[in-house]
Design a protein around this motif. Structure first.
Motif, PDB file in Angstrom:
ATOM      1  N   ILE A  22      15.038 -60.246  33.985  1.00  0.00           N
ATOM      2  CA  ILE A  22      16.386 -60.045  34.028  1.00  0.00           C
ATOM      3  C   ILE A  22      16.727 -59.649  35.479  1.00  0.00           C
ATOM      4  N   SER A  23      17.552 -60.571  35.891  1.00  0.00           N
ATOM      5  CA  SER A  23      18.199 -60.530  37.245  1.00  0.00           C
ATOM      6  C   SER A  23      19.673 -59.823  37.251  1.00  0.00           C
ATOM      7  N   ALA A  24      19.499 -58.483  37.140  1.00  0.00           N
ATOM      8  CA  ALA A  24      20.724 -57.960  37.256  1.00  0.00           C
ATOM      9  C   ALA A  24      21.154 -57.468  38.708  1.00  0.00           C
ATOM     10  N   ALA A  25      20.210 -57.627  39.796  1.00  0.00           N
ATOM     11  CA  ALA A  25      20.820 -57.508  41.043  1.00  0.00           C
ATOM     12  C   ALA A  25      21.987 -58.271  41.549  1.00  0.00           C
ATOM     13  N   ALA A  26      22.826 -57.544  42.281  1.00  0.00           N
ATOM     14  CA  ALA A  26      23.797 -58.142  42.977  1.00  0.00           C
ATOM     15  C   ALA A  26      23.439 -58.680  44.460  1.00  0.00           C
ATOM     16  N   VAL A  27      22.638 -59.623  44.448  1.00  0.00           N
ATOM     17  CA  VAL A  27      22.084 -60.211  45.805  1.00  0.00           C
ATOM     18  C   VAL A  27      23.039 -60.618  46.637  1.00  0.00           C
ATOM     19  N   GLY A  28      22.910 -60.163  48.045  1.00  0.00           N
ATOM     20  CA  GLY A  28      23.708 -60.562  49.045  1.00  0.00           C
ATOM     21  C   GLY A  28      23.491 -62.156  49.117  1.00  0.00           C
ATOM     22  N   ASP A  29      24.578 -62.958  49.332  1.00  0.00           N
ATOM     23  CA  ASP A  29      24.434 -64.257  49.398  1.00  0.00           C
ATOM     24  C   ASP A  29      24.460 -64.760  50.934  1.00  0.00           C
ATOM     25  N   TYR A  30      24.676 -63.796  51.580  1.00  0.00           N
ATOM     26  CA  TYR A  30      24.699 -64.283  53.198  1.00  0.00           C
ATOM     27  C   TYR A  30      23.770 -63.028  54.089  1.00  0.00           C
TER      28      TYR A  30
ATOM     29  N   PRO B 220      18.152 -66.800  50.330  1.00  0.00           N
ATOM     30  CA  PRO B 220      17.607 -67.643  49.306  1.00  0.00           C
ATOM     31  C   PRO B 220      18.184 -67.283  47.958  1.00  0.00           C
ATOM     32  N   ASP B 221      18.262 -68.187  46.846  1.00  0.00           N
ATOM     33  CA  ASP B 221      18.507 -67.806  45.760  1.00  0.00           C
ATOM     34  C   ASP B 221      17.415 -67.519  44.802  1.00  0.00           C
ATOM     35  N   ILE B 222      17.405 -66.444  44.649  1.00  0.00           N
ATOM     36  CA  ILE B 222      16.001 -65.692  44.135  1.00  0.00           C
ATOM     37  C   ILE B 222      15.941 -66.247  42.742  1.00  0.00           C
ATOM     38  N   LEU B 223      16.880 -66.248  41.645  1.00  0.00           N
ATOM     39  CA  LEU B 223      16.600 -66.634  40.440  1.00  0.00           C
ATOM     40  C   LEU B 223      16.487 -68.024  40.363  1.00  0.00           C
ATOM     41  N   ALA B 224      16.949 -68.908  41.255  1.00  0.00           N
ATOM     42  CA  ALA B 224      17.071 -70.206  41.118  1.00  0.00           C
ATOM     43  C   ALA B 224      15.340 -70.429  41.652  1.00  0.00           C
TER      44      ALA B 224
ATOM     45  N   VAL C 224      16.621 -64.429  32.372  1.00  0.00           N
ATOM     46  CA  VAL C 224      18.046 -63.793  32.141  1.00  0.00           C
ATOM     47  C   VAL C 224      18.951 -63.573  33.422  1.00  0.00           C
ATOM     48  N   GLY C 225      20.209 -64.139  33.579  1.00  0.00           N
ATOM     49  CA  GLY C 225      20.684 -63.971  34.995  1.00  0.00           C
ATOM     50  C   GLY C 225      22.042 -63.238  34.568  1.00  0.00           C
ATOM     51  N   PHE C 226      22.610 -62.481  35.612  1.00  0.00           N
ATOM     52  CA  PHE C 226      24.203 -62.037  35.265  1.00  0.00           C
ATOM     53  C   PHE C 226      25.094 -62.766  36.096  1.00  0.00           C
ATOM     54  N   ALA C 227      26.361 -62.749  35.672  1.00  0.00           N
ATOM     55  CA  ALA C 227      27.366 -63.304  36.437  1.00  0.00           C
ATOM     56  C   ALA C 227      28.507 -62.396  36.603  1.00  0.00           C
ATOM     57  N   ALA C 228      28.666 -61.981  37.764  1.00  0.00           N
ATOM     58  CA  ALA C 228      29.841 -60.832  38.026  1.00  0.00           C
ATOM     59  C   ALA C 228      30.945 -61.843  38.518  1.00  0.00           C
ATOM     60  N   GLU C 229      31.957 -61.793  37.802  1.00  0.00           N
ATOM     61  CA  GLU C 229      33.118 -62.976  38.188  1.00  0.00           C
ATOM     62  C   GLU C 229      34.599 -61.946  38.234  1.00  0.00           C
ATOM     63  N   THR C 230      35.279 -62.260  38.770  1.00  0.00           N
ATOM     64  CA  THR C 230      36.990 -61.513  38.852  1.00  0.00           C
ATOM     65  C   THR C 230      37.828 -62.549  37.874  1.00  0.00           C
TER      66      THR C 230
ATOM     67  N   ASP D 105      28.438 -72.405  33.773  1.00  0.00           N
ATOM     68  CA  ASP D 105      27.981 -73.248  34.880  1.00  0.00           C
ATOM     69  C   ASP D 105      26.607 -72.744  35.686  1.00  0.00           C
ATOM     70  N   LYS D 106      26.716 -71.374  35.853  1.00  0.00           N
ATOM     71  CA  LYS D 106      25.552 -70.776  36.250  1.00  0.00           C
ATOM     72  C   LYS D 106      24.056 -70.872  35.594  1.00  0.00           C
ATOM     73  N   LEU D 107      24.486 -70.797  34.093  1.00  0.00           N
ATOM     74  CA  LEU D 107      23.307 -70.604  33.330  1.00  0.00           C
ATOM     75  C   LEU D 107      22.616 -72.111  33.366  1.00  0.00           C
ATOM     76  N   GLU D 108      23.506 -73.205  33.595  1.00  0.00           N
ATOM     77  CA  GLU D 108      23.027 -74.696  33.532  1.00  0.00           C
ATOM     78  C   GLU D 108      22.439 -74.882  34.985  1.00  0.00           C
ATOM     79  N   ARG D 109      23.164 -74.559  36.020  1.00  0.00           N
ATOM     80  CA  ARG D 109      22.924 -74.697  37.480  1.00  0.00           C
ATOM     81  C   ARG D 109      21.423 -74.079  37.864  1.00  0.00           C
ATOM     82  N   LYS D 110      21.465 -72.845  37.317  1.00  0.00           N
ATOM     83  CA  LYS D 110      20.167 -72.110  37.814  1.00  0.00           C
ATOM     84  C   LYS D 110      19.147 -72.233  36.629  1.00  0.00           C
ATOM     85  N   ASN D 111      19.234 -73.082  35.585  1.00  0.00           N
ATOM     86  CA  ASN D 111      18.247 -73.314  34.620  1.00  0.00           C
ATOM     87  C   ASN D 111      17.714 -71.978  33.783  1.00  0.00           C
TER      88      ASN D 111
HETATM   89  N1  CTP Z   1      21.027 -64.348  42.376  1.00  0.00           N
HETATM   90  C1  CTP Z   1      19.791 -64.410  43.098  1.00  0.00           C
HETATM   91  N2  CTP Z   1      19.715 -64.682  44.135  1.00  0.00           N
HETATM   92  C2  CTP Z   1      21.097 -64.785  45.048  1.00  0.00           C
HETATM   93  C3  CTP Z   1      22.270 -64.861  44.406  1.00  0.00           C
HETATM   94  C4  CTP Z   1      22.143 -64.295  43.124  1.00  0.00           C
HETATM   95  O1  CTP Z   1      18.823 -64.267  42.130  1.00  0.00           O
HETATM   96  N3  CTP Z   1      20.978 -65.082  46.375  1.00  0.00           N
HETATM   97  C5  CTP Z   1      21.296 -63.861  41.013  1.00  0.00           C
HETATM   98  C6  CTP Z   1      21.831 -62.739  40.640  1.00  0.00           C
HETATM   99  O2  CTP Z   1      21.036 -61.438  40.372  1.00  0.00           O
HETATM  100  C7  CTP Z   1      22.417 -63.021  39.207  1.00  0.00           C
HETATM  101  C8  CTP Z   1      22.576 -64.336  39.236  1.00  0.00           C
HETATM  102  O3  CTP Z   1      21.892 -64.990  40.265  1.00  0.00           O
HETATM  103  O4  CTP Z   1      21.481 -62.742  38.098  1.00  0.00           O
HETATM  104  C9  CTP Z   1      24.225 -64.780  39.458  1.00  0.00           C
HETATM  105  O5  CTP Z   1      24.589 -64.134  40.656  1.00  0.00           O
HETATM  106  P1  CTP Z   1      25.942 -64.730  41.510  1.00  0.00           P
HETATM  107  O6  CTP Z   1      25.801 -64.304  42.751  1.00  0.00           O
HETATM  108  O7  CTP Z   1      26.960 -64.244  40.848  1.00  0.00           O
HETATM  109  O8  CTP Z   1      25.632 -66.445  41.500  1.00  0.00           O
HETATM  110  P2  CTP Z   1      25.707 -67.205  42.660  1.00  0.00           P
HETATM  111  O9  CTP Z   1      25.264 -68.364  42.250  1.00  0.00           O
HETATM  112  O10 CTP Z   1      25.684 -66.611  43.903  1.00  0.00           O
HETATM  113  O11 CTP Z   1      27.198 -67.858  42.225  1.00  0.00           O
HETATM  114  P3  CTP Z   1      28.630 -67.632  43.321  1.00  0.00           P
HETATM  115  O12 CTP Z   1      29.011 -68.929  43.676  1.00  0.00           O
HETATM  116  O13 CTP Z   1      29.581 -67.137  42.325  1.00  0.00           O
HETATM  117  O14 CTP Z   1      28.213 -66.855  44.570  1.00  0.00           O
END
Ligand code: CTP
Length: 404
Positions: free
Chosen positions: A271-279, A304-308, A320-326, A335-341
């Motif tokens: 269950i990936s509830a972390a808010a992973v920094g994208d950059y 890296p996209d950890i969940l993917a 199980v992913g989390f999606a925090a959206e505004t 879309d994330k459910l499909e894209r990240k499988n």
């Molecule tokens: N996640 C992850 N690795 C990352 C970013 C996100 O594993 N680098 C995981 C989060 O833990 C969460 C899910 O992916 O379960 C969705 O995170 P989010 O940042 O909202 O998704 P993104 O694919 O990064 O979408 P966005 O286009 O909104 O940035």
């Protein structure tokens, strides 16, 4: 037995119904529970501690300042020891103190410090129970995930007739047995990631985000209560390690990725509830950056996209992913459910008082061909429901032999 070896902390408040709590201790023990009693100062005016000590077979506590008792089992240890907290009888004053997050005696401190489910059985004069202040407090407690077991109706010790009697011991024992989390994930290995990640700019500065880790920690707690063997991979947060949970601390997204991929091979559910920094900063400085008078440009590269990555591994766990959206929560989440499988995604809207920093959240669950809106509520309560739904879908998938 319905409460076999369940560690129950029974809180007794000052009220005439305190005498009924003695019978309750016997019934809880008959049901198999291990009981420790904590009394408020006022409770001791009604019933002596010796009675509860003899019935529970454990020392009774009432003060935060009892040095020898604290040395034997400190109050935080006691809060962690409890798998269930039951306050019976709960006075109007005690509920008001819990509503305000007071910690001005041992029992209120324990309620604040525990990660265990809390049940409250109020007992008081019918007029006090009917008072709007009391009823508002009851609503607030319920909204926060505390279970309030309604008082029974009948003749009262004060001579009045109405609602406010503490339910009989047997009714309380069965209410508690119901609320003991069903062990829907018994023996299942669950990994949960939680909190933010920090990406260093230099030794004193970093790029982070506003995730508090509370939702992920609540999920880890709920999974452990459901019988799972839980590993919690946590970014930098200031939250205590939940009881019975193994914790791995990380700081950056890449550290989190390494820990998650390592543990993932031994996990049934992630269950990936972390808010992973994208950059992250491409070249973080080994020494503190100094002002130069000129604009500072930081080059950021994608993490890296950890969940993917876990999804792309050979035998991925149930994901199980989390999606925090505004905005456009459902569309982006699907879309994330499909894209990240993923097998399931828990979507939440982030905004004032919701999501990252508060104690409340609002979750919408989505999976292939279905959805359920869990609505708004306390993060602990939402986590319990989420775990139940995850367990159901995990079992369905397992029955199909894990073929998508
Ligand atoms: N996640 C992850 N690795 C990352 C970013 C996100 O594993 N680098 C995981 C989060 O833990 C969460 C899910 O992916 O379960 C969705 O995170 P989010 O940042 O909202 O998704 P993104 O694919 O990064 O979408 P966005 O286009 O909104 O940035």
């Amino acid at each position: 037995m319905p409460l076999e070896r369940v560690r129950i902390l029974l809180g007794v408040c000052g009220g005439i119904a305190a005498y009924k709590a003695a019978e309750l201790v016997r019934r809880l023990r008959d049901a198999g529970a291990d009981v420790r009693v904590v009394m408020t100062e006022n409770a001791m005016r009604f019933v002596g501690a010796t009675t509860f000590q003899a019935l529970s077979g454990n020392p009774v506590r009432s003060s935060l300042w009892d040095e020898s008792a604290e040395a034997a089992m400190g109050h935080i240890e006691l809060a962690r020891w409890a798998e269930q907290i039951l306050i019976a009888p709960a006075s109007a004053d005690f509920m008001a103190r819990v509503v305000h997050g007071r910690a001005n005696d041992l029992l209120s401190t324990l309620v604040l410090a525990t990660a265990a489910p809390v049940s409250i059985a109020p007992a008081m004069n019918q007029q006090m129970w009917a008072n709007t202040a009391t009823q508002d407090n009851v609503s607030l407690l319920r909204n926060r995930g505390i279970r309030v077991i309604p008082p029974a109706s009948g003749s009262q010790a004060c001579g009045e007739v109405g609602e406010g009697r503490m339910p009989e011991a047997e009714a309380l024992v069965s209410a508690l047995a119901d609320s003991c989390a069903p062990r829907v994930l018994d023996g299942i290995r669950v990994m949960v990631s939680a909190g933010p990640t920090y990406e260093d700019i230099d030794p004193v500065r970093f790029i982070g985000n506003r995730s508090s880790g509370r939702m992920g920690f609540a999920v880890a707690i709920a999974a452990a209560q459901a019988g799972a063997k839980v590993t919690l991979v946590s970014g930098p947060v200031s939250l205590p390690t939940p009881p019975g949970v193994e914790r791995v601390n990380v700081r950056s997204a890449r550290q989190m990725r390494d820990a998650v991929l390592r543990i993932s091979v031994d996990s049934d559910i992630f269950i990936s509830a972390a808010a992973v920094g994208d950059y992250r900063v491409q070249a973080s400085s080994a020494i503190k950056l100094k002002k130069t008078g000129a604009p500072l440009v930081l080059e950021l590269v994608q993490n890296p996209d950890i969940l993917a990555e876990v999804a792309a591994s050979q035998e991925p766990p149930f994901l199980v992913g989390f999606a925090a959206e505004t905005n456009d929560v459902e569309r982006y989440a699907r879309d994330k459910l499909e894209r990240k499988n993923l097998d399931m995604i828990a979507a939440n809207q982030v905004g004032p008082e919701l999501g990252f920093e508060g104690s409340e959240n609002a979750l919408l669950l989505l999976w292939q061909g279905g959805s359920e809106d869990l609505g708004r509520g306390d993060k602990k309560m939402l986590a319990r429901t989420l775990i139940e739904r995850v367990a159901t879908r995990y079992r369905l998938k397992a029955e199909k032999g894990f073929k998508a």
